[in-house]
Design a protein around this motif. Structure first.
Motif, PDB file in Angstrom:
ATOM      1  N   UNK A 164      17.678  28.085  52.517  1.00  0.00           N
ATOM      2  CA  UNK A 164      16.254  28.049  53.209  1.00  0.00           C
ATOM      3  C   UNK A 164      15.718  29.285  53.947  1.00  0.00           C
ATOM      4  N   UNK A 165      16.790  29.534  54.667  1.00  0.00           N
ATOM      5  CA  UNK A 165      16.591  30.919  55.623  1.00  0.00           C
ATOM      6  C   UNK A 165      16.377  32.173  54.765  1.00  0.00           C
ATOM      7  N   UNK A 166      17.107  32.125  53.719  1.00  0.00           N
ATOM      8  CA  UNK A 166      17.098  33.593  53.141  1.00  0.00           C
ATOM      9  C   UNK A 166      15.799  33.530  52.191  1.00  0.00           C
ATOM     10  N   UNK A 167      15.503  32.283  51.551  1.00  0.00           N
ATOM     11  CA  UNK A 167      14.337  32.076  50.812  1.00  0.00           C
ATOM     12  C   UNK A 167      12.859  32.300  51.760  1.00  0.00           C
ATOM     13  N   UNK A 168      13.089  31.549  52.651  1.00  0.00           N
ATOM     14  CA  UNK A 168      11.628  31.898  53.390  1.00  0.00           C
ATOM     15  C   UNK A 168      11.501  33.158  53.705  1.00  0.00           C
ATOM     16  N   UNK A 169      12.600  33.822  54.203  1.00  0.00           N
ATOM     17  CA  UNK A 169      12.289  35.422  54.574  1.00  0.00           C
ATOM     18  C   UNK A 169      11.906  36.431  53.271  1.00  0.00           C
ATOM     19  N   UNK A 222       7.350  34.541  60.071  1.00  0.00           N
ATOM     20  CA  UNK A 222       8.447  34.262  61.094  1.00  0.00           C
ATOM     21  C   UNK A 222       9.153  33.070  60.367  1.00  0.00           C
ATOM     22  N   UNK A 223      10.800  33.243  60.557  1.00  0.00           N
ATOM     23  CA  UNK A 223      11.660  32.308  59.947  1.00  0.00           C
ATOM     24  C   UNK A 223      12.406  31.782  61.260  1.00  0.00           C
ATOM     25  N   UNK A 224      12.643  30.521  61.602  1.00  0.00           N
ATOM     26  CA  UNK A 224      13.298  30.102  62.823  1.00  0.00           C
ATOM     27  C   UNK A 224      14.420  29.178  62.393  1.00  0.00           C
ATOM     28  N   UNK A 225      15.705  29.473  62.441  1.00  0.00           N
ATOM     29  CA  UNK A 225      16.836  28.688  62.159  1.00  0.00           C
ATOM     30  C   UNK A 225      16.929  27.730  63.224  1.00  0.00           C
ATOM     31  N   UNK A 226      17.234  26.081  63.160  1.00  0.00           N
ATOM     32  CA  UNK A 226      17.354  25.146  63.932  1.00  0.00           C
ATOM     33  C   UNK A 226      18.602  24.448  63.751  1.00  0.00           C
ATOM     34  N   UNK A 245      26.670  28.225  67.240  1.00  0.00           N
ATOM     35  CA  UNK A 245      27.963  28.681  66.730  1.00  0.00           C
ATOM     36  C   UNK A 245      27.584  29.498  65.273  1.00  0.00           C
ATOM     37  N   UNK A 246      26.269  29.087  64.664  1.00  0.00           N
ATOM     38  CA  UNK A 246      25.858  29.943  63.610  1.00  0.00           C
ATOM     39  C   UNK A 246      24.899  30.826  63.794  1.00  0.00           C
ATOM     40  N   UNK A 247      24.502  31.117  64.730  1.00  0.00           N
ATOM     41  CA  UNK A 247      23.506  32.006  65.152  1.00  0.00           C
ATOM     42  C   UNK A 247      23.451  33.271  64.768  1.00  0.00           C
ATOM     43  N   UNK A 248      24.670  33.981  64.878  1.00  0.00           N
ATOM     44  CA  UNK A 248      24.708  35.334  64.227  1.00  0.00           C
ATOM     45  C   UNK A 248      24.558  35.461  62.632  1.00  0.00           C
ATOM     46  N   UNK A 249      25.311  34.232  62.112  1.00  0.00           N
ATOM     47  CA  UNK A 249      25.263  34.175  60.620  1.00  0.00           C
ATOM     48  C   UNK A 249      23.800  33.965  60.157  1.00  0.00           C
ATOM     49  N   UNK A 250      22.926  33.295  60.911  1.00  0.00           N
ATOM     50  CA  UNK A 250      21.620  32.818  60.404  1.00  0.00           C
ATOM     51  C   UNK A 250      20.614  34.070  60.598  1.00  0.00           C
ATOM     52  N   UNK A 251      20.877  34.849  61.799  1.00  0.00           N
ATOM     53  CA  UNK A 251      20.164  36.203  62.100  1.00  0.00           C
ATOM     54  C   UNK A 251      20.599  37.303  60.614  1.00  0.00           C
ATOM     55  N   UNK A 252      21.663  37.191  60.214  1.00  0.00           N
ATOM     56  CA  UNK A 252      22.096  38.088  59.240  1.00  0.00           C
ATOM     57  C   UNK A 252      21.509  37.704  57.757  1.00  0.00           C
ATOM     58  N   UNK A 253      21.212  36.415  57.503  1.00  0.00           N
ATOM     59  CA  UNK A 253      20.502  35.788  56.625  1.00  0.00           C
ATOM     60  C   UNK A 253      18.831  35.956  56.704  1.00  0.00           C
ATOM     61  N   UNK A 254      18.436  36.455  57.777  1.00  0.00           N
ATOM     62  CA  UNK A 254      17.122  36.788  57.972  1.00  0.00           C
ATOM     63  C   UNK A 254      16.307  35.762  58.766  1.00  0.00           C
ATOM     64  N   UNK A 304      23.753  34.531  47.865  1.00  0.00           N
ATOM     65  CA  UNK A 304      24.277  33.330  48.610  1.00  0.00           C
ATOM     66  C   UNK A 304      25.665  33.750  49.332  1.00  0.00           C
ATOM     67  N   UNK A 305      25.792  32.838  50.244  1.00  0.00           N
ATOM     68  CA  UNK A 305      27.072  32.929  51.104  1.00  0.00           C
ATOM     69  C   UNK A 305      28.096  32.050  50.283  1.00  0.00           C
ATOM     70  N   UNK A 306      29.005  32.351  49.361  1.00  0.00           N
ATOM     71  CA  UNK A 306      29.820  31.458  48.644  1.00  0.00           C
ATOM     72  C   UNK A 306      31.222  31.821  48.852  1.00  0.00           C
TER      73      UNK A 306
END
Length: 363
Positions: A198-203, A209-213, A218-227, A325-327
């Motif tokens: 969802x984060x990658x596609x929205x970006x 603006x894309x906001x991860x919730x 714990x996953x903030x750094x990853x979410x920001x790398x995703x966009x 994707x992160x697999x």
């Protein structure tokens, strides 16, 4: 190329199979028809739906069951009615749907909404008209109606395409159908297998603006790398619903927890905003205040997977935008341990099972 009369796969025999007690056994697939194709499976993603089904979480499962509906492989048998669409050796993907009525007078099927057909058959744990039950992709082969198999673009790796067949399309469809793009501010609830798509596609779709919730950071750094442009930790950020009130046009919720703070999520919506639920808890969603909807004229809805044409559109978009994707690829032999690890939240962010024999063969 050909397919055997019996297939082999990881079969769950009771709810305890969700704890890693599936057994590798042979089974007989549905009767082959002119509309079917057989696929030699090279990869199958692990989806949360697999675990819900293995443990009968969404209702009684018909055992034995072979789960897995994020399938990629090569066509090894083609029914006569599908010979204009496929050639032997084509690399194709199959998602969570194996059949619908496909009748011209069906309101859903005739308008490209096959996933909402009342006679939809799932890729596993679905009953066919002949009384047989569909078996999924934790296996060496799968048999499905050719309408629900999609050719994989050459630019995509099989292990990347597999989790998009369910996890990816489940968020792609509501994002596209609710106007995600320039001028929109989008929130994705849950940074997991679905949420990371969802984060990658929205970006990539161009949201302003894309906001991860998520519950924690714990996953903030990853979410920001995703966009993700911003991050909300609902269990850590004080008064987060007040701070971010009226800031989002669209929220897609991927979480499957029945105790989600739904009313607080709705506070994040702007006037005329939309909240779409795609995660499916085994219990009911929490109640909500009518004024959460009335005060801003917002909408609450749901979305279920996507049609074949939507999956094809998504795959082409991913190939063009070079979305990765992160697999984590694991051997099909590790299916039992992998579903346990998935349930324990260890995936970052999708496990994909690989059939070594199929990947070594020159198809």
């Amino acid at each position: 190329m050909s397919s055997p009369s019996t297939f082999n796969g990881w079969l769950g025999h009771d709810p305890s199979s969700a704890k890693g007690s599936m057994r590798w056994q042979s089974f007989t697939p549905k009767t082959f028809t002119e509309n079917d194709i057989d696929i030699k499976i090279s990869h199958c993603g692990i989806c949360g739906s697999d675990i819900h089904t293995l443990r009968s979480g969404w209702g009684p499962t018909h055992y034995p069951v072979c789960v897995g509906h994020e399938i990629v492989g090569h066509v090894v048998r083609i029914g006569d009615a599908m010979k204009d669409k496929f050639q032997l050796g084509d690399r194709v993907g199959v998602g969570a749907q194996a059949l619908s009525c496909l009748k011209p007078d069906c309101e859903e099927c005739s308008t490209g909404n096959e996933s909402y057909c009342s006679r939809m058959t799932g890729t596993y744990n679905g009953k066919y008209a002949d009384g047989s039950w569909s078996k999924g992709g934790y296996a060496d082969y799968v048999r499905v109606h050719g309408h629900f198999a999609i050719k994989i673009p050459k630019a995509l790796k099989s292990e990347d395409a597999a989790p998009m067949m369910c996890g990816g399309i489940t968020v792609w469809s509501p994002l596209k159908n609710n106007g995600c793009g320039p001028g929109k501010r989008v929130g994705i609830v849950g940074v997991g297998g679905l949420g990371h798509f969802g984060v990658m596609f929205a970006k990539a779709l161009g949201a302003d603006k894309v906001v991860a919730i998520s519950r924690s950071r714990g996953k903030e750094a990853d979410a920001r790398k995703m966009g993700a442009d911003d991050f909300i930790a609902t269990a850590e950020d004080e008064k987060w619903e007040r701070k971010h009130s009226r800031s989002l046009d669209l929220i897609v919720s991927t979480v499957s927890s029945p105790d989600m703070p739904l009313n607080s999520y709705l506070r994040l919506l702007r006037a005329k905003g939309t909240f779409i639920q795609v995660g499916a808890p085994e219990d009911t969603l929490p109640g909500l205040s009518a004024f959460s909807l009335i005060a801003k004229g917002c909408k609450v809805g749901g979305s279920s997977i996507g049609s074949p044409h939507e999956i094809e559109e998504m795959l082409q978009f991913v190939a063009e935008k070079d979305i990765k994707p992160w697999v984590e690829v694991r051997s099909m032999k590790t299916a039992n341990q992998s579903i346990v690890d998935m349930e324990d939240g260890k995936a970052r962010y999708r496990y994909v099972l690989a059939n070594e024999s199929a990947n070594q063969a020159k198809l």
